[in-house]
Design a protein around this motif. Structure first.
Motif, short mmCIF file in Angstrom:
data_model
loop_
_atom_site.label_atom_id
_atom_site.label_comp_id
_atom_site.label_asym_id
_atom_site.label_seq_id
_atom_site.Cartn_x
_atom_site.Cartn_y
_atom_site.Cartn_z
N ILE A 108 8.68 51.39 7.66
CA ILE A 108 7.31 51.78 7.99
C ILE A 108 6.82 52.93 7.12
O ILE A 108 5.71 52.92 6.59
CB ILE A 108 7.20 52.19 9.47
CG1 ILE A 108 7.66 51.06 10.38
CG2 ILE A 108 5.77 52.59 9.82
CD1 ILE A 108 7.74 51.46 11.85
N TYR A 109 7.67 53.95 6.97
CA TYR A 109 7.25 55.20 6.33
C TYR A 109 8.06 55.50 5.07
O TYR A 109 8.22 56.67 4.70
CB TYR A 109 7.44 56.38 7.30
CG TYR A 109 6.63 56.29 8.57
CD1 TYR A 109 5.24 56.42 8.56
CD2 TYR A 109 7.26 56.11 9.80
CE1 TYR A 109 4.50 56.38 9.72
CE2 TYR A 109 6.53 56.07 10.98
CZ TYR A 109 5.16 56.20 10.93
OH TYR A 109 4.42 56.16 12.10
N GLY A 110 8.56 54.49 4.42
CA GLY A 110 9.46 54.71 3.30
C GLY A 110 8.92 55.59 2.19
O GLY A 110 9.68 56.27 1.49
N ASP A 111 7.59 55.63 2.03
CA ASP A 111 7.02 56.42 0.94
C ASP A 111 7.00 57.91 1.24
O ASP A 111 6.75 58.73 0.35
CB ASP A 111 5.60 55.94 0.63
CG ASP A 111 4.68 55.97 1.84
OD1 ASP A 111 5.21 55.90 2.97
OD2 ASP A 111 3.46 56.05 1.66
N VAL A 112 7.28 58.30 2.50
CA VAL A 112 7.25 59.73 2.83
C VAL A 112 8.60 60.21 3.40
O VAL A 112 8.71 61.36 3.84
CB VAL A 112 6.13 60.07 3.83
CG1 VAL A 112 4.77 59.80 3.22
CG2 VAL A 112 6.32 59.32 5.15
N LEU A 113 9.62 59.35 3.40
CA LEU A 113 10.93 59.72 3.93
C LEU A 113 11.96 59.86 2.83
O LEU A 113 11.95 59.10 1.85
CB LEU A 113 11.42 58.67 4.95
CG LEU A 113 10.58 58.49 6.21
CD1 LEU A 113 11.23 57.46 7.12
CD2 LEU A 113 10.40 59.81 6.94
#
Length: 224
Positions: free
Chosen positions: A156-161
């Motif tokens: 879901i949030y791979g670009d900010v994790l």
């Protein structure tokens, strides 16, 4: 008699979860917003997820859980992830932290992690909020539940994790943490660090006298 025997064997197979797990772990199956009362105050974004994981040590299944992001913009490389495995809260579906929220013992640590810039992925465990009964103290299953929600969070949030992550937990979650760090099930990444508990021990007299928040009694669903 052969037909009856085959039917009984099939029922036992379904009840015990016998056989090898085969479903790909950490696949996002659905997501929805958390009710405001179930979200930490330090969370900039919150979501309830249902994802593929182990039902038991040998059977594939599903679990639900919560994913929280800190407020503000992510640092270079993304927010590191804390996979939090909760303590014993009950086995009814309404006891799932993604439904009832976290209690007064566990919530402060989650708030502190978020305030410090860590994303938090918190499994409910398979069978609490999903079909069936929780396989209590099934180490490989609990470890998979805690590991796979990190994969789901990246979905879901791979670009900010960040790729950096740890597993930590309390009580029942300490057991899950041990298996995630020392004995992860086949096909699952090993947690680099397992932290059994972020809480200091308190004397029983002090702990038992602490007032309880009535919202968290009897696994009640929080008011939105």
């Amino acid at each position: 008699m052969r037909v009856v025997g085959a039917a009984v064997a099939a029922v036992l197979l379904l009840l015990t979860g016998a056989g090898e797990a085969s479903a790909q772990p950490g696949i996002l199956l659905s997501q929805e917003e958390l009710p405001p009362a179930a979200a930490p105050t330090q969370a900039g974004d919150s979501v309830r997820v249902r994802y593929s994981t182990l039902r038991t040590a040998t059977a594939a299944g599903e679990s639900t859980g919560s994913i929280f992001l800190p407020r503000g913009d992510p640092p270079d490389g993304g927010w590191p992830v804390v996979s939090y495995a909760h303590g014993t809260v009950g086995i009814a579906d309404q006891c799932a932290p993604s439904v009832a929220g976290f209690n007064y013992v566990e919530l402060p640590a989650i708030e502190q992690w978020l305030a410090a810039g860590y994303a938090v992925a918190a499994t409910d465990y398979a069978g609490i909020g999903t079909a069936g009964v929780n396989a209590y103290l099934d180490g490989p299953a609990a470890a998979a539940n805690a590991i796979d929600i990190v994969l789901t969070a990246h979905d879901i949030y791979g670009d900010v994790l960040s790729d950096r992550w740890i597993v930590t937990g309390l009580s029942q979650g300490g057991h899950a943490t041990y298996f995630a760090a020392a004995r992860p099930p086949p096909g699952h990444p090993r947690s680099t660090i397992g932290v059994p508990s972020p809480w200091r021990r308190r004397r029983t007299s002090n702990s038992s006298s602490r007032p309880r928040d009535p919202r968290f009694r009897h696994c009640r669903r929080p008011e939105s």
